[in-house]
Scaffold this motif. Structure first.
Motif, mmCIF file in Angstrom:
data_model
loop_
_atom_site.group_PDB
_atom_site.id
_atom_site.type_symbol
_atom_site.label_atom_id
_atom_site.label_comp_id
_atom_site.label_asym_id
_atom_site.label_seq_id
_atom_site.Cartn_x
_atom_site.Cartn_y
_atom_site.Cartn_z
ATOM 1 N N VAL A 233 0.880 -1.163 0.000
ATOM 2 C CA VAL A 233 0.000 0.000 0.000
ATOM 3 C C VAL A 233 0.921 1.218 0.000
ATOM 4 O O VAL A 233 1.917 1.246 0.731
ATOM 5 N N LYS B 267 1.077 5.351 0.550
ATOM 6 C CA LYS B 267 0.265 6.413 1.154
ATOM 7 C C LYS B 267 0.980 7.753 1.130
ATOM 8 O O LYS B 267 2.201 7.804 1.333
ATOM 9 N N ILE C 206 -4.211 1.359 -2.495
ATOM 10 C CA ILE C 206 -4.017 -0.094 -2.367
ATOM 11 C C ILE C 206 -3.619 -0.581 -3.765
ATOM 12 O O ILE C 206 -4.475 -0.725 -4.637
ATOM 13 N N GLU D 243 3.113 -2.861 4.151
ATOM 14 C CA GLU D 243 2.492 -4.134 3.792
ATOM 15 C C GLU D 243 0.974 -3.981 3.780
ATOM 16 O O GLU D 243 0.402 -3.191 4.525
ATOM 17 N N LEU E 209 -2.393 -5.388 4.773
ATOM 18 C CA LEU E 209 -2.897 -6.309 5.792
ATOM 19 C C LEU E 209 -4.291 -6.770 5.427
ATOM 20 O O LEU E 209 -5.061 -6.006 4.824
ATOM 21 N N LYS F 211 -16.039 2.933 4.079
ATOM 22 C CA LYS F 211 -15.348 4.010 3.367
ATOM 23 C C LYS F 211 -15.751 4.127 1.901
ATOM 24 O O LYS F 211 -15.751 5.207 1.336
ATOM 25 N N MET G 142 -6.397 -2.854 11.778
ATOM 26 C CA MET G 142 -6.794 -4.081 11.095
ATOM 27 C C MET G 142 -6.599 -5.206 12.095
ATOM 28 O O MET G 142 -5.492 -5.366 12.634
#
Ligand code: AMP
Ligand code: GLY
Length: 426
Positions: free
Chosen positions: A142, A144, A156, A187, A189, A215, A274
């Motif tokens: 991922v 960001k 993602i 990573e 998850l 979301k 998560m």
């Protein structure tokens, strides 16, 4: 006590509604507020949430005893520090503490330094360093933007190529402005996502009830990310053992870590987690109530919110008893057609008077027109929430009441807290 609440979303309407239940609250002002807060408080529509000087001035003019800050931006800009310099008591994290939300790079460092379980990764300001790290990474990660990106800064990636392109777009092309000049690579998850919250006064940490947030814009988690289309509190799988792990391994170490960093944490600590097969891990920390999570957690608060916020702001949280009800709460966001992309506003909202007395309608993008009618003025317009003995009951009531409310091009998800979404019985 006179309170000035900063913000104008459904989260702030919920905070205002809860504060109104307190016998301690005299005047309640909201800057800038919306058509919902106008009914229960006095709006200061000219004073925007990021207008630090305007807010300081309003506290003087209206003899404010406590400022409560809803959104992240004024916190990250240093509103609470500015108020402290003027001798004004405020609920919310300092600029230094809000860095935890303002920089995902810092958030990851904090987790690493204090052994808080988190999504493994690293942050970069150099495109070449980021690319080298990515080539060594054992999976498609991922990517960001490190800074504030209104919930839209996490990509993602499906392929290594997409990850490389995302890094280029963020660092070189400035796709997320300054927020993306530093990127976090981490990573991916899998597990169950949950938003957890705690009040913290620098030392004492008091966990709240958790919530799940939806979301994506469309049913079945399809379509682009939004600020949040609905939420519920709380999933059946959130048991006492998980709550204890989250308190002792995530929330308390984060507050202790922030103290050790010289950034004492006062306000709401919000963990986006998560829950994996290896236990709960941090995706991000935020420094405020969630929106729409506040709309389903605060209705479950049995204690006096003004007491709690005051205690947090004055370092006396250990003296307050914070109690929650066992009821379930479900909130569904009604949004403008086109949101989270382009949308039109100014549509009259009909049927607000027809909802059941104990259904909760929290306004976000609404305003009063010249005739005093409520019209749309934003992407997320209302959250319709309901309490119930079970999630089923709360969900039924929220959706039953949504049927009464109409505005042109309105859309909302049909599957908030639905069993197919893992909400019930797991
Ligand atoms: P954020 O902007 O960090 O809140 O991320 C937005 C959403 O992206 C989260 O709510 C998750 O659903 C998803 N997400 C973020 N980071 C990860 C990750 N490391 N692994 C899996 N999903 C993630
Ligand atoms: N519901 C997500 C957020 O408040 O950031």
């Amino acid at each position: 006590m006179n309170i000035l609440l900063v913000g104008g979303g459904a989260r702030e309407h919920t905070i205002a509604w809860k504060l109104r239940q307190s016998p301690r609250v005299d005047e309640l002002l909201v800057a800038p507020g919306n058509a919902g807060t106008a009914r229960i408080a006095r709006n200061l529509p000219q004073t925007k949430a990021n207008d630090l000087e305007g807010i300081v001035q309003a506290t003087r003019e209206h003899k404010i005893d406590l400022v409560v800050v809803g959104p992240e931006e004024p916190l990250v800009l240093g509103l609470v520090d500015r108020l402290a310099a003027e001798g004004i008591t405020a609920f919310g994290s300092s600029k230094a503490a809000s860095h935890l939300e303002g920089s995902k790079a810092f958030c990851k460092e904090l987790c690493q330094r204090y052994g808080i379980p988190h999504a493994r990764g690293a942050s970069f300001t150099s495109r070449d360093d980021a690319r080298s790290y990515l080539k060594e990474f054992d999976q498609v990660p991922v990517v960001k933007a490190s800074g504030l990106a209104a919930g839209k800064g996490a990509i993602i990636c499906e392929t290594q190529e997409e990850a490389l392109q995302t890094i280029d777009r963020m660092i070189n092309e400035g796709a997320f402005g300054e927020a993306g000049r530093t990127v976090v690579i981490e990573e991916r998850l899998s597990g169950r996502e949950i938003s957890v919250f705690a009040f913290a006064d620098g030392r004492t940490v008091v966990p709240m009830v958790p919530a799940c947030d939806y979301k994506r814009v469309f049913d079945g988690d399809e379509g682009p990310n939004t600020g949040g289309m609905g939420s519920f509190s709380q999933p059946a799988w959130y048991d006492a053992a998980l709550a204890e792990t989250i308190r002792t391994r995530i929330l308390e170490p984060a507050v202790r870590g922030m103290e050790a960093e010289g950034r004492p944490y006062r306000g709401v600590l919000y963990g986006g987690l998560m829950v994996t097969d290896d236990g709960p891990k941090v995706l991000e920390f935020n420094c405020r109530f969630g929106d729409p999570e506040a709309q389903v957690t605060l209705p479950r608060l049995k204690s006096d919110l003004a007491d709690i916020l005051w205690a947090v702001a004055t370092n006396s949280l250990h003296e307050v008893d914070v109690q929650w009800s066992d009821q379930a709460c479900v909130g569904v966001v009604m949004a403008s057609g086109g949101y989270p992309g382009e949308y039109d506003t100014g549509f009259p909202i009909a049927g607000l008077g027809r909802v059941e007395e104990d259904a909760l309608v929290f306004h976000a993008g609404t305003r009063l027109d010249e005739e005093g009618g409520v019209v749309t003025s934003g992407g997320r317009v209302l959250t319709v929430a309901a309490l119930g003995a079970s999630l089923n009951e709360a969900r039924g009531k929220a959706y039953r009441n949504i049927q009464h409310i109409h505005f042109s091009r309105c859309h909302y998800r049909r599957d908030i807290a639905a069993p197919s979404q893992g909400a019930v019985g797991e």
